[in-house]
Design a protein around this motif. Structure first.
Motif, PDB file in Angstrom:
ATOM      1  N   LYS A 134      26.820 -34.559  -3.238  1.00 43.99           N
ATOM      2  CA  LYS A 134      25.749 -34.369  -4.210  1.00 43.99           C
ATOM      3  C   LYS A 134      25.590 -32.880  -4.491  1.00 43.99           C
ATOM      4  O   LYS A 134      25.554 -32.067  -3.563  1.00 43.99           O
ATOM      5  N   LEU A 135      25.506 -32.527  -5.781  1.00 45.48           N
ATOM      6  CA  LEU A 135      25.226 -31.140  -6.143  1.00 45.48           C
ATOM      7  C   LEU A 135      24.542 -31.134  -7.504  1.00 45.48           C
ATOM      8  O   LEU A 135      24.603 -32.090  -8.273  1.00 45.48           O
ATOM      9  N   THR A 136      23.845 -30.037  -7.780  1.00 47.51           N
ATOM     10  CA  THR A 136      23.124 -29.878  -9.047  1.00 47.51           C
ATOM     11  C   THR A 136      23.822 -28.821  -9.892  1.00 47.51           C
ATOM     12  O   THR A 136      24.181 -27.749  -9.377  1.00 47.51           O
TER      13      THR A 136
ATOM     14  N   VAL B 128      23.746 -34.409   9.122  1.00 46.68           N
ATOM     15  CA  VAL B 128      23.658 -33.158   8.376  1.00 46.68           C
ATOM     16  C   VAL B 128      22.962 -33.369   7.040  1.00 46.68           C
ATOM     17  O   VAL B 128      22.109 -32.579   6.634  1.00 46.68           O
ATOM     18  N   THR B 129      23.312 -34.437   6.342  1.00 44.75           N
ATOM     19  CA  THR B 129      22.715 -34.647   5.016  1.00 44.75           C
ATOM     20  C   THR B 129      21.245 -35.051   5.099  1.00 44.75           C
ATOM     21  O   THR B 129      20.514 -34.907   4.117  1.00 44.75           O
ATOM     22  N   THR B 130      20.780 -35.529   6.236  1.00 48.20           N
ATOM     23  CA  THR B 130      19.353 -35.835   6.377  1.00 48.20           C
ATOM     24  C   THR B 130      18.549 -34.579   6.705  1.00 48.20           C
ATOM     25  O   THR B 130      17.354 -34.510   6.405  1.00 48.20           O
ATOM     26  N   ALA B 131      19.187 -33.590   7.329  1.00 50.55           N
ATOM     27  CA  ALA B 131      18.490 -32.358   7.692  1.00 50.55           C
ATOM     28  C   ALA B 131      18.591 -31.299   6.598  1.00 50.55           C
ATOM     29  O   ALA B 131      17.624 -30.598   6.310  1.00 50.55           O
ATOM     30  N   PHE B 132      19.764 -31.192   5.970  1.00 48.31           N
ATOM     31  CA  PHE B 132      19.988 -30.206   4.906  1.00 48.31           C
ATOM     32  C   PHE B 132      19.983 -30.933   3.564  1.00 48.31           C
ATOM     33  O   PHE B 132      21.012 -31.117   2.933  1.00 48.31           O
ATOM     34  N   ARG B 133      18.799 -31.330   3.139  1.00 48.79           N
ATOM     35  CA  ARG B 133      18.672 -32.186   1.960  1.00 48.79           C
ATOM     36  C   ARG B 133      18.834 -31.433   0.644  1.00 48.79           C
ATOM     37  O   ARG B 133      19.242 -32.025  -0.359  1.00 48.79           O
TER      38      ARG B 133
ATOM     39  N   SER C 103      17.664 -21.818  10.104  1.00 50.60           N
ATOM     40  CA  SER C 103      18.630 -21.355   9.121  1.00 50.60           C
ATOM     41  C   SER C 103      18.234 -21.798   7.719  1.00 50.60           C
ATOM     42  O   SER C 103      17.575 -22.821   7.536  1.00 50.60           O
ATOM     43  N   GLU C 104      18.630 -21.017   6.739  1.00 51.03           N
ATOM     44  CA  GLU C 104      18.421 -21.343   5.331  1.00 51.03           C
ATOM     45  C   GLU C 104      19.722 -21.019   4.599  1.00 51.03           C
ATOM     46  O   GLU C 104      19.826 -20.036   3.866  1.00 51.03           O
ATOM     47  N   PRO C 105      20.753 -21.845   4.810  1.00 49.83           N
ATOM     48  CA  PRO C 105      22.092 -21.496   4.337  1.00 49.83           C
ATOM     49  C   PRO C 105      22.283 -21.694   2.835  1.00 49.83           C
ATOM     50  O   PRO C 105      21.619 -22.518   2.207  1.00 49.83           O
ATOM     51  N   ASP C 106      23.219 -20.930   2.303  1.00 46.30           N
ATOM     52  CA  ASP C 106      23.661 -21.119   0.930  1.00 46.30           C
ATOM     53  C   ASP C 106      24.744 -22.193   0.846  1.00 46.30           C
ATOM     54  O   ASP C 106      25.009 -22.729  -0.230  1.00 46.30           O
ATOM     55  N   LEU C 107      25.367 -22.482   1.985  1.00 47.37           N
ATOM     56  CA  LEU C 107      26.455 -23.461   2.045  1.00 47.37           C
ATOM     57  C   LEU C 107      26.503 -24.064   3.434  1.00 47.37           C
ATOM     58  O   LEU C 107      26.316 -23.355   4.429  1.00 47.37           O
ATOM     59  N   VAL C 108      26.756 -25.370   3.501  1.00 49.61           N
ATOM     60  CA  VAL C 108      26.925 -26.068   4.779  1.00 49.61           C
ATOM     61  C   VAL C 108      28.316 -26.690   4.807  1.00 49.61           C
ATOM     62  O   VAL C 108      28.691 -27.431   3.889  1.00 49.61           O
ATOM     63  N   LEU C 109      29.077 -26.412   5.845  1.00 49.79           N
ATOM     64  CA  LEU C 109      30.389 -27.006   6.069  1.00 49.79           C
ATOM     65  C   LEU C 109      30.259 -28.013   7.204  1.00 49.79           C
ATOM     66  O   LEU C 109      29.825 -27.669   8.302  1.00 49.79           O
ATOM     67  N   ALA C 110      30.633 -29.258   6.931  1.00 50.70           N
ATOM     68  CA  ALA C 110      30.432 -30.339   7.895  1.00 50.70           C
ATOM     69  C   ALA C 110      31.566 -31.341   7.754  1.00 50.70           C
ATOM     70  O   ALA C 110      32.331 -31.291   6.786  1.00 50.70           O
ATOM     71  N   PRO C 111      31.697 -32.286   8.693  1.00 52.11           N
ATOM     72  CA  PRO C 111      32.703 -33.330   8.525  1.00 52.11           C
ATOM     73  C   PRO C 111      32.401 -34.216   7.319  1.00 52.11           C
ATOM     74  O   PRO C 111      31.270 -34.241   6.818  1.00 52.11           O
TER      75      PRO C 111
ATOM     76  N   ALA D 200      21.914 -35.412  19.339  1.00 45.49           N
ATOM     77  CA  ALA D 200      22.627 -34.815  18.212  1.00 45.49           C
ATOM     78  C   ALA D 200      21.671 -34.521  17.064  1.00 45.49           C
ATOM     79  O   ALA D 200      21.729 -33.456  16.442  1.00 45.49           O
ATOM     80  N   LYS D 201      20.776 -35.457  16.794  1.00 48.20           N
ATOM     81  CA  LYS D 201      19.811 -35.277  15.706  1.00 48.20           C
ATOM     82  C   LYS D 201      18.896 -34.090  15.988  1.00 48.20           C
ATOM     83  O   LYS D 201      18.620 -33.272  15.088  1.00 48.20           O
ATOM     84  N   ALA D 202      18.441 -33.957  17.229  1.00 50.93           N
ATOM     85  CA  ALA D 202      17.571 -32.842  17.584  1.00 50.93           C
ATOM     86  C   ALA D 202      18.289 -31.510  17.407  1.00 50.93           C
ATOM     87  O   ALA D 202      17.701 -30.530  16.944  1.00 50.93           O
ATOM     88  N   ALA D 203      19.580 -31.465  17.752  1.00 56.30           N
ATOM     89  CA  ALA D 203      20.341 -30.228  17.619  1.00 56.30           C
ATOM     90  C   ALA D 203      20.512 -29.840  16.161  1.00 56.30           C
ATOM     91  O   ALA D 203      20.380 -28.665  15.796  1.00 56.30           O
ATOM     92  N   VAL D 204      20.812 -30.822  15.310  1.00 51.74           N
ATOM     93  CA  VAL D 204      20.976 -30.537  13.883  1.00 51.74           C
ATOM     94  C   VAL D 204      19.654 -30.107  13.263  1.00 51.74           C
ATOM     95  O   VAL D 204      19.599 -29.167  12.458  1.00 51.74           O
ATOM     96  N   GLU D 205      18.569 -30.756  13.645  1.00 50.74           N
ATOM     97  CA  GLU D 205      17.265 -30.386  13.089  1.00 50.74           C
ATOM     98  C   GLU D 205      16.828 -29.001  13.572  1.00 50.74           C
ATOM     99  O   GLU D 205      16.211 -28.235  12.814  1.00 50.74           O
TER     100      GLU D 205
END
Length: 215
Positions: A208-210, A125-130, A101-109, A90-95
């Motif tokens: 988390k957001l800025t 997801v949060t470890t890959a899309f930091r 990809s360089e998304p503007d938004l990530v939708l995840a559980p 699963a980790k390899a697939a997410v990475e």
């Protein structure tokens, strides 16, 4: 209700542990975005159901939930309910998804989802899309894990009804479930709509957001 805008969206990533997770949790939001932005790139990853009837359902469903989008869907074959035991895959697939990809938004559980597959994927997801905006969608279920969420996407009555119609049309394999019906999906959308002063809405966790308040 205060509204914050992401600005222009050109690319969105959506991930789910199972076929229909993305559509249940964020189907109305996908419809809203794709109808407003023809050509939006949507990279979708689902961890289980590959090579089965469920993959065929997911392909047809997400095509319908992302009208006019550049949809790129990958469905893997990890066993349902066993994601923690297949953490490396699963980790390899997410990475790999992150690398392409360089998304503007990530939708995840949501990270606090009671299903171990959902919460495990959320943590990956949060470890890959930091450095990305990650919104955690909710999935109604027997566990009773719905809570107070921070972000809402209002849905027009037409979008809310279309979401329900598409869920019922494209996932016949789930029709035997006693909770998988119109009342469940439209009822939750109505409750979330009440919470954000809209008729209907989908709700998300935002870990988390800025903010940019200086401009």
């Amino acid at each position: 209700m205060i509204q914050l805008s992401t600005g222009r969206l050109d690319q969105v990533v959506a991930v789910g542990a199972h076929c229909d997770d993305i559509a249940i949790g964020a189907g109305g939001t996908l419809l809203t975005m794709c109808l407003a932005r023809p050509g939006l790139r949507v990279d979708a990853l689902v961890l289980s159901g590959g090579g089965s009837e469920r993959e065929r359902e997911e392909q047809a469903a997400l095509a319908a939930f992302c009208p006019g989008a550049d949809l790129r869907l990958t469905v893997l074959k990890l066993p349902d309910g066993r994601m923690p035991a297949h953490w490396d895959e699963a980790k390899a697939a997410v990475e790999e998804l992150r690398e392409r990809s360089e998304p503007d938004l990530v939708l995840a559980p949501r990270a606090d989802d009671a299903h171990q597959d959902h919460s495990g994927l959320a943590k990956l997801v949060t470890t890959a899309f930091r450095d990305h905006l990650v919104l955690g969608y909710e999935i109604v279920k027997w566990d009773g894990d719905l809570g107070r969420l921070a972000a809402y996407q209002p849905l027009s009555p037409q979008i809310a009804e279309e979401k329900v119609r598409l869920l019922q049309e494209h996932y016949p394999s789930q029709q035997h479930r006693p909770w998988y019906d119109r009342e469940t999906f439209i009822g939750l959308a109505r409750i979330r709509g009440i919470e954000c002063h809209a008729r209907y809405a989908e709700a998300f966790a935002a870990a988390k957001l800025t903010l940019n308040l200086g401009d």
